[in-house]
Design a protein around this motif. Sequence first.
Motif, short mmCIF file in Angstrom:
data_model
loop_
_atom_site.label_atom_id
_atom_site.label_comp_id
_atom_site.label_asym_id
_atom_site.label_seq_id
_atom_site.Cartn_x
_atom_site.Cartn_y
_atom_site.Cartn_z
N ALA A 70 1.89 -0.71 -11.04
CA ALA A 70 0.84 -0.47 -10.04
C ALA A 70 0.84 0.97 -9.57
CB ALA A 70 1.02 -1.42 -8.86
N LEU A 71 1.99 1.67 -9.70
CA LEU A 71 2.05 3.07 -9.29
C LEU A 71 1.23 3.97 -10.21
CD1 LEU A 71 5.85 3.41 -8.48
CD2 LEU A 71 3.99 3.56 -6.84
N ILE B 150 2.22 1.81 -3.53
CA ILE B 150 1.19 2.29 -4.45
C ILE B 150 0.81 3.73 -4.12
CG2 ILE B 150 -1.21 1.94 -5.17
CD1 ILE B 150 -0.75 -1.08 -4.81
N GLY C 105 2.31 6.65 -5.93
CA GLY C 105 1.82 7.03 -7.25
C GLY C 105 1.13 8.38 -7.24
N ARG D 188 -3.19 -5.05 -4.83
CA ARG D 188 -3.63 -4.94 -3.43
C ARG D 188 -4.46 -6.16 -3.01
NH1 ARG D 188 -4.54 1.09 -3.95
NH2 ARG D 188 -3.17 2.05 -2.40
N ARG E 246 10.80 5.50 -4.49
CA ARG E 246 10.17 4.44 -5.27
C ARG E 246 11.15 3.31 -5.54
NH1 ARG E 246 9.61 6.29 -11.12
NH2 ARG E 246 11.85 6.01 -10.84
N ALA F 61 -3.11 -1.59 -9.73
CA ALA F 61 -2.97 -1.38 -8.29
C ALA F 61 -4.02 -2.15 -7.51
CB ALA F 61 -3.07 0.12 -7.98
N TYR G 48 4.97 -1.02 -17.06
CA TYR G 48 4.83 0.41 -16.76
C TYR G 48 4.91 1.21 -18.03
CZ TYR G 48 6.30 5.04 -15.17
OH TYR G 48 6.41 6.39 -14.97
N ASP H 100 0.83 -1.21 0.00
CA ASP H 100 0.00 0.00 0.00
C ASP H 100 0.86 1.26 0.00
OD1 ASP H 100 -2.47 -1.17 -0.13
OD2 ASP H 100 -2.77 -1.24 2.04
#
Length: 291
Positions: A132-133, A70, A73, A143, A95, A139, A153, A67
């Motif tokens: 996920a960012l 993420i 982000g 999670r 990051r 994301a 990405y 979490d």
Amino acid sequence: MTDLEAAARELYALAPEEFVAARTRLVREARATKDRALATEIGALRKPTRTAWLVNALARDDPDAVDALIGLGDELRTAQEARDGAALRALSARRRTAIDALVRRAAALGEEAGQPPTEATTNEVAQTLQAALGDPGVATQVREGRLAGAAVYGGFGGPSEDAAGTSDGGDLAALLAASMPGAKGGGKGGAEQERDDAEEQARREAEERRAALEQARDEARTALDDAQDAADRATEAADAAAEELDRLRDALSRAEDAEREARAAARAARDEVRARRAEADEAERALRDAE
């Protein structure tokens, strides 16, 4: 009765090689309760790749760390919109540190499970965490620990991203580069800047080719999983048909035995009737003679 969420939690906690058999069992259980909709939904859950399995394991092992990663982000998007180079550099360092730590933990989880990851797999784990960012859909899957495949990405900027990985908001890597000392407009000569631009273009093209290859690989893996699922369903249907055929054969055999027994009883009954009729005729003749 198992619902879809419970089924997904159970399935995505398993090693990939255990996924299909467990999913088939859960589909059968749903069908046994006459819940065809649930059976269809469970059957549609995709088998995770080795990379996705490791990311899912991370989400279960340390949800707070996932979490926190993420959550970076939102901060990165805010800094990007503000063109805040210093903040971008600081957030980028955080990051990298967070992703490196999670990748090391993923490798340890694989080792503990007797499935040590390859270098390619750990690279995919890092790329998926990076994705996920910037992708809310990825994301959410990360999670929830329900990721089915690796993600790539493509830069911050949302749905306006083009094939080069840029967006209306600008590519994060480009902004980071622009914020570094000596960037364009900061004192580099024309020839040196042109060389840097060419290198950047080559890097982007290489990333595009890599992304295309990774997408093709993931699509091939998905097709393989779908084919395996279809084969599993076909095998299940064949097994059910064979069981029904055996049941019908047993019933036919019992019916034939019953028919033979009934015919034998009928013959014995007719023989008994004939014998009793003969006895009655003999008694009738004896009576007439006596009279």
